[in-house]
Design a protein around this motif. Structure first.
Motif, short mmCIF file in Angstrom:
data_model
loop_
_atom_site.label_atom_id
_atom_site.label_comp_id
_atom_site.label_asym_id
_atom_site.label_seq_id
_atom_site.Cartn_x
_atom_site.Cartn_y
_atom_site.Cartn_z
N SER A 168 3.03 -3.55 -6.51
CA SER A 168 1.79 -2.78 -6.61
C SER A 168 1.73 -1.82 -5.43
O SER A 168 2.15 -2.15 -4.31
CB SER A 168 0.56 -3.68 -6.65
OG SER A 168 0.49 -4.44 -5.48
N LYS A 185 -7.52 -9.83 -7.02
CA LYS A 185 -7.57 -8.97 -8.21
C LYS A 185 -6.14 -8.67 -8.70
O LYS A 185 -5.86 -8.77 -9.90
CB LYS A 185 -8.32 -7.66 -7.90
CG LYS A 185 -9.84 -7.87 -7.82
CD LYS A 185 -10.55 -6.67 -7.20
CE LYS A 185 -10.66 -5.49 -8.13
NZ LYS A 185 -11.39 -5.73 -9.39
N GLY A 200 -11.74 -7.44 2.35
CA GLY A 200 -11.13 -6.43 1.48
C GLY A 200 -9.74 -6.85 1.03
O GLY A 200 -9.38 -6.67 -0.14
N ASN A 232 -5.83 0.24 -0.47
CA ASN A 232 -7.08 -0.46 -0.80
C ASN A 232 -8.22 -0.04 0.13
O ASN A 232 -8.25 -0.47 1.29
CB ASN A 232 -6.82 -1.96 -0.68
CG ASN A 232 -8.08 -2.78 -0.85
OD1 ASN A 232 -8.96 -2.40 -1.63
ND2 ASN A 232 -8.18 -3.87 -0.12
N PHE A 270 -1.09 0.43 -3.84
CA PHE A 270 -2.52 0.76 -3.90
C PHE A 270 -3.08 0.73 -2.48
O PHE A 270 -3.05 -0.30 -1.82
CB PHE A 270 -3.26 -0.26 -4.78
CG PHE A 270 -4.75 -0.03 -4.84
CD1 PHE A 270 -5.26 1.16 -5.37
CD2 PHE A 270 -5.63 -0.96 -4.33
CE1 PHE A 270 -6.63 1.40 -5.40
CE2 PHE A 270 -7.01 -0.74 -4.36
CZ PHE A 270 -7.50 0.46 -4.90
N VAL A 301 -8.77 -7.76 -2.91
CA VAL A 301 -7.81 -6.97 -3.70
C VAL A 301 -6.60 -7.81 -4.09
O VAL A 301 -6.06 -7.67 -5.19
CB VAL A 301 -7.42 -5.66 -2.98
CG1 VAL A 301 -6.30 -5.86 -1.95
CG2 VAL A 301 -7.00 -4.62 -4.00
N ASN A 330 -8.32 4.20 -7.60
CA ASN A 330 -9.45 3.43 -7.03
C ASN A 330 -10.39 2.97 -8.14
O ASN A 330 -10.88 1.84 -8.13
CB ASN A 330 -10.28 4.30 -6.07
CG ASN A 330 -9.61 4.42 -4.73
OD1 ASN A 330 -8.67 3.68 -4.44
ND2 ASN A 330 -10.08 5.36 -3.92
N VAL A 376 -9.20 -0.06 -10.07
CA VAL A 376 -9.28 -1.34 -9.35
C VAL A 376 -10.74 -1.73 -9.10
O VAL A 376 -11.13 -2.89 -9.29
CB VAL A 376 -8.49 -1.26 -8.03
CG1 VAL A 376 -8.66 -2.55 -7.21
CG2 VAL A 376 -7.01 -1.03 -8.32
N TYR A 377 -11.52 -0.77 -8.64
CA TYR A 377 -12.94 -1.04 -8.35
C TYR A 377 -13.79 -0.28 -9.37
O TYR A 377 -14.22 0.84 -9.11
CB TYR A 377 -13.29 -0.63 -6.92
CG TYR A 377 -12.58 -1.48 -5.88
CD1 TYR A 377 -12.97 -2.79 -5.64
CD2 TYR A 377 -11.50 -0.97 -5.17
CE1 TYR A 377 -12.31 -3.58 -4.69
CE2 TYR A 377 -10.83 -1.75 -4.22
CZ TYR A 377 -11.24 -3.05 -4.00
OH TYR A 377 -10.59 -3.83 -3.08
N SER A 412 -11.20 -0.97 0.50
CA SER A 412 -12.15 -1.97 1.01
C SER A 412 -11.61 -2.74 2.22
O SER A 412 -12.35 -3.50 2.84
CB SER A 412 -12.55 -2.94 -0.11
OG SER A 412 -11.48 -3.79 -0.41
N GLN A 413 -10.35 -2.53 2.59
CA GLN A 413 -9.85 -3.24 3.76
C GLN A 413 -9.81 -2.35 5.01
O GLN A 413 -9.34 -2.77 6.06
CB GLN A 413 -8.49 -3.88 3.50
CG GLN A 413 -7.32 -2.92 3.32
CD GLN A 413 -6.06 -3.65 2.88
OE1 GLN A 413 -5.95 -4.11 1.74
NE2 GLN A 413 -5.10 -3.79 3.78
N MET A 434 0.85 -1.19 0.00
CA MET A 434 0.00 0.00 0.00
C MET A 434 0.89 1.25 0.00
O MET A 434 0.46 2.32 0.43
CB MET A 434 -0.93 -0.01 1.21
CG MET A 434 -1.87 -1.22 1.19
SD MET A 434 -3.43 -0.97 2.05
CE MET A 434 -2.87 -0.66 3.70
#
Ligand code: PAF
Length: 288
Positions: A59, A139, A132, A63, A61, A136, A100, A103-104, A65-66, A35
């Motif tokens: 990566s 994904k 989350g 995230n 990112f 991710v 974001n 990814v989503y 959603s977590q 992250m």
């Protein structure tokens, strides 16, 4: 190892294009999901990816959603320029930093739920967190399609949930778990350490000291898990304003509590110091 800044990529289409060439040349791809807000702990995952594979993809990112509704998503450090400079020194080839929306995408409505290993410990205090994380990570694995992906032992339960997901969903990537990297005084490296004031950082050493205490007690022959947990709690509570979420001695595969230390037992804890929530763990070995 080159000192070149990794190529920065923001879209899945561009990432796939780059990796098609790499894969076509028969080169192995390693993924270190992060992250950002990189530190030696995260960089060690990149180094491991580069050591084992030809092409290291990182990566970056944060995230959403977590993170729970009352967690630190908004203030989570975003330091892309500094991250890229650090990555140049450890051989990363590609830095994938999607938005974001990339990814989503609109209408995203599919989630990964790992079962029992995601329920205790962090699962109690951060409901929805592993849903989350595993979503991710799946994904990212699908976007990059690496030969191997690298995670840290510091997030032990996360690594276990990802291993479970990879086994259950027949994911082809090997899941590697790399040792926790510590500061010279024992504090486990974490992006969240930067929230701590100098005084709180000193108090945060109590996490590592309590794990060392557990290790010492086991080496001295103590095998009663609740007795060890009590001693750990007492030590942590000596630190001003330390608030314990959990101190747990658990089976390293199921994360269920143990009464007696026999063989390998995971000591795991989550403690808030000055409102910063820190986690750490170590493996205890009876007779080791
Ligand atoms: O460990 C982390 O930094 C994150 O949980 C991960 C694996 C990058 C997923 O967002």
């Amino acid at each position: 190892m080159s000192d070149t800044t990794p190529r920065l990529i923001a879209t899945i289409a561009q990432l796939r294009e780059e990796l098609r060439t790499v894969r076509g040349a028969g080169r192995k791809i390693g993924l270190a999901p992060t992250m950002g807000a990189l530190h030696e702990g995260r960089l060690s995952l990149v180094r491991a990816a580069k050591a084992e594979c030809d092409c290291a993809v990182v990566s970056i990112f944060v995230n959403p959603s977590q993170f729970g509704p009352n967690e630190d998503l908004a203030k989570y450090p975003r330091t892309l320029d500094a991250d890229l400079a650090l990555l140049a020194g450890c051989g990363a080839d590609l830095a994938f930093a999607p938005s974001n929306e990339e990814v989503y995408r609109a209408g995203h409505d599919t989630w990964v739920e790992v079962g029992s290993v995601a329920e205790p410990l962090e699962g109690v205090f951060r409901p929805g967190h592993f849903r989350g994380v595993t979503t991710v990570v799946l994904k990212l694995l699908n976007m990059v399609q690496p030969d191997a992906a690298y995670f840290g032992q510091k997030d032990y339960q996360q690594a276990l949930a990802i291993r479970r997901m990879a086994a259950d969903l027949d994911l082809p990537a090997a899941i590697r778990v790399c040792p926790t990297v510590r500061e010279s005084d024992g504090l486990a490296m974490s992006s969240r350490n930067r929230y701590l004031s100098a005084a709180a950082r000193q108090r945060a050493l109590v996490l590592w000291k309590s794990l060392q205490l557990a290790d010492k007690l086991v080496r001295q022959g103590e095998c009663c898990a609740p007795a060890i947990a009590t001693r750990m709690r007492e030590l942590i509570e000596t630190a001003e304003d330390a608030r314990i979420d959990y101190v747990a001695l658990v089976d390293p595969e199921t994360l269920q509590p143990v009464e007696t230390i026999a063989g390998r037992t995971l000591a795991a804890l989550a403690v808030r110091i000055e409102n910063t929530r820190l986690i750490d763990n170590c493996m205890l070995m009876a007779g080791g």
